[in-house]
Design an enzyme around this catalytic site. Structure first.
Site, PDB file in Angstrom:
ATOM      1  CG  LEU A 197     -31.237 -74.131 -16.461  1.00  0.00           C
ATOM      2  CD1 LEU A 197     -30.921 -75.454 -15.763  1.00  0.00           C
ATOM      3  CD2 LEU A 197     -31.946 -73.172 -15.495  1.00  0.00           C
ATOM      4  CD  GLU A 198     -32.318 -70.287 -21.837  1.00  0.00           C
ATOM      5  OE1 GLU A 198     -33.303 -69.559 -21.628  1.00  0.00           O
ATOM      6  OE2 GLU A 198     -31.315 -69.909 -22.488  1.00  0.00           O
ATOM      7  CG  ASP A 264     -33.009 -58.943 -22.528  1.00  0.00           C
ATOM      8  OD1 ASP A 264     -33.324 -59.991 -23.115  1.00  0.00           O
ATOM      9  OD2 ASP A 264     -33.694 -58.428 -21.626  1.00  0.00           O
TER      10      ASP A 264
END
Length: 476
Positions: A197-198, A264
């Site tokens: 998406l980014e 992360d």
């Protein structure tokens, strides 16, 4: 690509970014409030977990790496709670405390596995001077081998370009988990880890694999990156490097329960692996395997080297090799269902020698499956004293797992494997040396369950202590 597990004890990573505290209040619901049409939760469980950049640091520390964390917090109780939790996990916290801002805290109310509401306590850090956070970064750079910049758009990376340049001055690679569509602010970074998406927010809709590669290479050139690692959910990951062929890594997730914190985990394993000397492609393969583990857990989660080793062994090993305790118990049940006799032994196996190999071969001949339980580093240190073990847990287990006689290798952290043995209850428990049957840890439990206990002889002239003394004395 099947990567090998590095020695994460040698990794050292500086993490700079938006730190936050995740709080969870959970309990049953059985009625609707008379005050408003909302469920009433009887809180029975309260948990606190580091989030954001703090979760990245926690992941690196969980692997055994040296994690140095720099971020912005308030002068409040959540900052104290966050620091206490992280330091208990051996994360070095070097926070800039700003009394005019609250520590970013997210409180989630949970019931029956569902999130009912999330309450955010935050005021994004803004107009914060660069000097306090940059100076902390400068002081740490001389002792680390990689930098992670974890961006959640909360203000800690307001001066991100200065941070990138500081790392470049001393040739330390910079890995960034980006936020938003402005990749210009990350110019000159070593690698970015955008999700799909980014990535599409920056380059537009991607039509196919070729389009992904072309647009990714354009981004690399435009913003002077060395690489991009695009995470693609069920499609795995794609590593794009300047003037190199793309590397597509298929997903390793078996079941997806929660993707919280998966990004992360990816960047933490990637940076920690590179900091041990792993090449970028192998580090990405390790990060991909790690992601496949954590999405199978609920909430922000870390993983251990044991879980990562198990993941990279993969399904082709048919469930054998390095294994966790729960998986071992399940595997033993399946072996019994097939009518197989399970043999179990244990030890430190610090420096594997001919005596060990002979002993394990003999033990394997007594049944159909052989389990080797291995003392963890802390357990060996308590038993053997300073300077031991010579080889860390993951390496000792990797060597044992490579022996044809051994089916499963499992770690235990206690001084003896009595608790583990009482859970597994093998058909036959064996121990090498001159032990009396009644003195063997777990022996009573095995016998009570209808199993056997045997003592096997070690090969004369072979001992780990003798090898260490010979090396110290310079003898071959």
């Amino acid at each position: 690509m099947k990567p090998t597990l590095p020695n994460y004890d040698q990794s050292s990573v500086l993490i700079v970014g938006d730190v936050m505290l995740d709080r969870y209040w959970g309990g049953p619901t059985s009625r609707i409030s008379p005050e408003a049409p909302v469920p009433v939760v009887k809180v029975e469980k309260i948990e606190e977990r580091p989030g954001g950049a703090a979760n990245v640091a926690m992941n690196i520390a969980a692997l055994g790496g040296d994690a140095h964390l720099v971020g912005l917090v308030g002068e409040d109780e959540p900052a104290q709670a966050l620091t206490t939790t992280l330091e208990s996990l051996k994360v070095h916290c070097d926070f800039v405390a700003l009394p005019e801002f609250p520590t970013i805290t997210k409180l989630r109310v949970m019931s029956r596995g569902q999130q009912l509401i999330r309450l955010d306590f935050e005021d994004s850090f803004h107009d914060v001077a660069a000097e306090p956070i940059i100076s902390r970064m400068q002081q740490a750079l001389s002792s680390v081998k990689a930098v992670v910049l974890s961006d959640y758009a909360k203000g800690a990376l307001e001066h991100v370009q200065s941070m990138i340049q500081e790392a470049r001055k001393v040739n330390v690679p910079v890995f960034i988990d980006p936020k938003g569509a402005d990749f210009e602010r990350y110019r000159g970074a070593t690698l970015l880890t955008p999700n799909m998406l980014e990535f599409e927010t920056v380059v537009g809709k991607v039509k196919d694999e070729d389009d992904l590669v072309a647009k990714g290479q354009q981004i690399i050139e435009e913003f002077d990156f060395e690489a991009l690692l695009v995470t693609r959910s069920e499609h795995g990951m794609t590593l794009l490097r300047r003037n190199m062929e793309p590397l597509h890594l298929p997903t390793q997730a078996r079941e997806v329960f929660d993707v919280t914190g998966a990004g992360d985990t990816v960047i933490s394993v990637l940076a920690a692996s590179v900091s041990t000397g792993k090449p970028l492609d192998e580090a990405c393969a390790l990060a991909n395997a790690a992601a496949g583990v954590v999405v199978g857990k609920l909430g922000t989660s870390t993983l251990s080297t044991i879980e990562l080793a198990e993941a990279i062994h993969g399904s082709q090993d048919s469930g054998f090799g390095i294994i966790g305790e729960e998986q071992l118990i399940s595997a033993v049940k399946q072996a019994r269902a097939r009518g197989e006799k399970v043999v179990m032994t244990n030890g430190c196996f610090d420096i594997l020698h001919a005596g060990h190999v002979s002993y394990l071969n003999h033990a394997a001949e007594l049944g159909d499956r052989l389990i080797v339980a291995v003392n963890t580093n802390e357990s060996v240190q308590r038993l053997k004293g300073p300077g031991r073990p010579i080889n860390p847990t993951d390496r000792r287990m990797a060597v044992l797992a490579g022996l044809g006689a051994v089916d499963w290798v499992v770690p235990f952290s206690e001084d003896t494997p009595q608790r583990l043995i009482s859970q597994v209850l093998p058909s036959l428990l064996v121990k090498g040396g001159d032990y009396a049957i009644e003195d063997i840890a777990g022996g009573a439990e095995v016998i009570a369950a209808g199993g056997e206990v045997k003592v096997l002889n070690f090969e004369d002239g072979c001992s780990t202590t003798g090898i260490i003394e010979a090396i110290k004395g310079g003898r071959g």
